[in-house]
Design a protein around this motif. Structure first.
Motif, PDB file in Angstrom:
ATOM      1  N   GLU A 278       0.979  -1.244   0.003  1.00 28.79           N
ATOM      2  CA  GLU A 278      -0.259   0.100   0.027  1.00 28.79           C
ATOM      3  C   GLU A 278       0.804   1.197   0.020  1.00 28.79           C
ATOM      4  N   ARG A 279       1.812   1.253   0.895  1.00 35.55           N
ATOM      5  CA  ARG A 279       2.843   2.489   0.850  1.00 35.55           C
ATOM      6  C   ARG A 279       3.545   2.826  -0.456  1.00 35.55           C
ATOM      7  N   LEU A 280       3.986   1.318  -1.069  1.00 37.81           N
ATOM      8  CA  LEU A 280       4.719   1.525  -2.396  1.00 37.81           C
ATOM      9  C   LEU A 280       3.678   2.259  -3.448  1.00 37.81           C
ATOM     10  N   TYR A 281       2.253   1.703  -3.587  1.00 37.68           N
ATOM     11  CA  TYR A 281       1.357   2.144  -4.439  1.00 37.68           C
ATOM     12  C   TYR A 281       1.143   3.684  -4.404  1.00 37.68           C
ATOM     13  N   LYS A 282       1.336   4.164  -3.354  1.00 40.84           N
ATOM     14  CA  LYS A 282       1.241   5.493  -3.020  1.00 40.84           C
ATOM     15  C   LYS A 282       2.503   6.544  -3.358  1.00 40.84           C
ATOM     16  N   LEU A 283       3.194   5.567  -3.691  1.00 34.18           N
ATOM     17  CA  LEU A 283       4.580   6.368  -4.568  1.00 34.18           C
ATOM     18  C   LEU A 283       4.309   6.082  -6.019  1.00 34.18           C
ATOM     19  N   GLY A 284       3.188   5.599  -6.443  1.00 32.33           N
ATOM     20  CA  GLY A 284       3.075   5.247  -7.760  1.00 32.33           C
ATOM     21  C   GLY A 284       4.043   4.127  -8.246  1.00 32.33           C
TER      22      GLY A 284
END
Length: 317
Positions: A277-283
């Protein structure tokens, strides 16, 4: 006799314990300054991977020479598993532009695993009268040399995305290089340039807010971050692919058993829903590999990007 046996048993017990990896903190070299995309990915991976390995992983920012300084430090570090390198797709591009760099990617570094995939998205200013890639190609053919695309700099992946598009779609679109993705995005939103192959992290919010129009993603399949946007192949440029990534490397002398242990730990780390989820927020989207798969990717991309760069006649700044 008892004392001798006790001493022998302690020696036999201590020997394997001393060899157990990791026995101390691990240094993760990030060859760009704090605060950027490389640093953000490095710190997320270091935190979770450290938890799994049971040792702290310390991020060591070593910026300079477009990332080559930190990469050189990692390439020349001892192969003991205590110096690792986080690097993005530009590690493949640098040797093409600078054949005399002080390290050899394929000889001096060994991949542990890919970490994430970072796709790009072709975005245009809403004032441009196109709503699909086919319409964009038709407009570019009708106005050769009149349309332009912004990038974060000469030789950066967004620049190569544009050059590959020009070559495969047979269109003449002018490249406008900026000193970073931020200024390029600012001018695109203001309508000073027509389009860009932007990172997901920098563009998704503007697409969702209606300030930019997304025409296609640069990967063979659609992105979970913009599922309504077609791939470039779907949009009318079959076979187009230009994706970014981050991967974990070690000096080439690192023992195979340590590489294997780290690969297993990476896979475990990236299976974490919280980290995903945190990686998704970085695109970015989690994407692991075996060391062999990553090595093959390095070889394939070197050949493909060399062709793109030579065909476009791109020279380093």
């Amino acid at each position: 006799m008892r004392a001798a046996l006790l001493l022998l048993s302690l020696v036999c017990y201590a020997a394997p314990a001393a060899e157990r990896y990791p026995a101390k903190p691990i240094r993760l070299i990030v060859s760009f300054p704090p605060g950027g995309s490389d640093d953000a990915h490095g710190r997320l991976i270091a935190e979770r991977l450290g938890d799994i390995l049971g040792r702290q992983i310390i991020v060591d920012n070593r910026p300079g020479a477009g990332g080559m300084l930190g990469q050189d430090i990692a390439a020349k570090a001892p192969g003991d598993g205590y110096t690792l390198l986080l690097a993005g797709a530009t590690i493949v591009i640098k040797p093409i532009f600078y054949p005399k760099i002080p390290y050899d990617l394929m000889r001096d570094l060994t991949p542990i695993s890919q970490l994430v995939a970072t796709r790009y998205v072709l975005v245009v200013h809403p004032s441009l009268p196109v709503k699909s890639v086919r319409e964009l190609i038709a407009l570019a053919k009708a106005r050769p040399g009149k349309l332009n695309f912004a990038s974060s700099g000469v030789g950066a992946t967004p620049h190569l995305c544009g050059e590959l598009f020009k070559q495969m779609a047979d269109v003449n679109i002018v490249h406008v290089p900026y000193k970073g993705g931020g200024p390029a995005m600012t001018d695109l939103i203001a309508g000073q340039v027509d389009m860009s192959f932007a990172t997901m992290g920098s563009s998704v919010g503007f697409v969702q807010g209606g300030k930019l129009r997304a025409l296609a993603v640069t990967s063979p399949d659609r992105s979970k971050l913009l599922p309504q946007v077609p791939s470039m192949t779907e949009a009318g440029v079959p076979g187009y692919e230009m994706t970014g990534w981050y991967a974990l490397f070690a000096p080439s002398a690192t023992p195979r058993e340590i590489i294997t242990q780290l690969n297993v730990a990476v896979r475990s780390a990236l299976a974490s829903p919280e980290l995903q989820e945190r990686l998704y927020k970085l695109g970015s989207e989690p994407a692991t590999s075996t060391p062999e798969q990553m090595l093959q990717r390095l070889s394939d991309e070197t050949a493909r990007l060399t062709k793109v760069i030579k065909t476009a006649g791109i020279k380093s700044d």
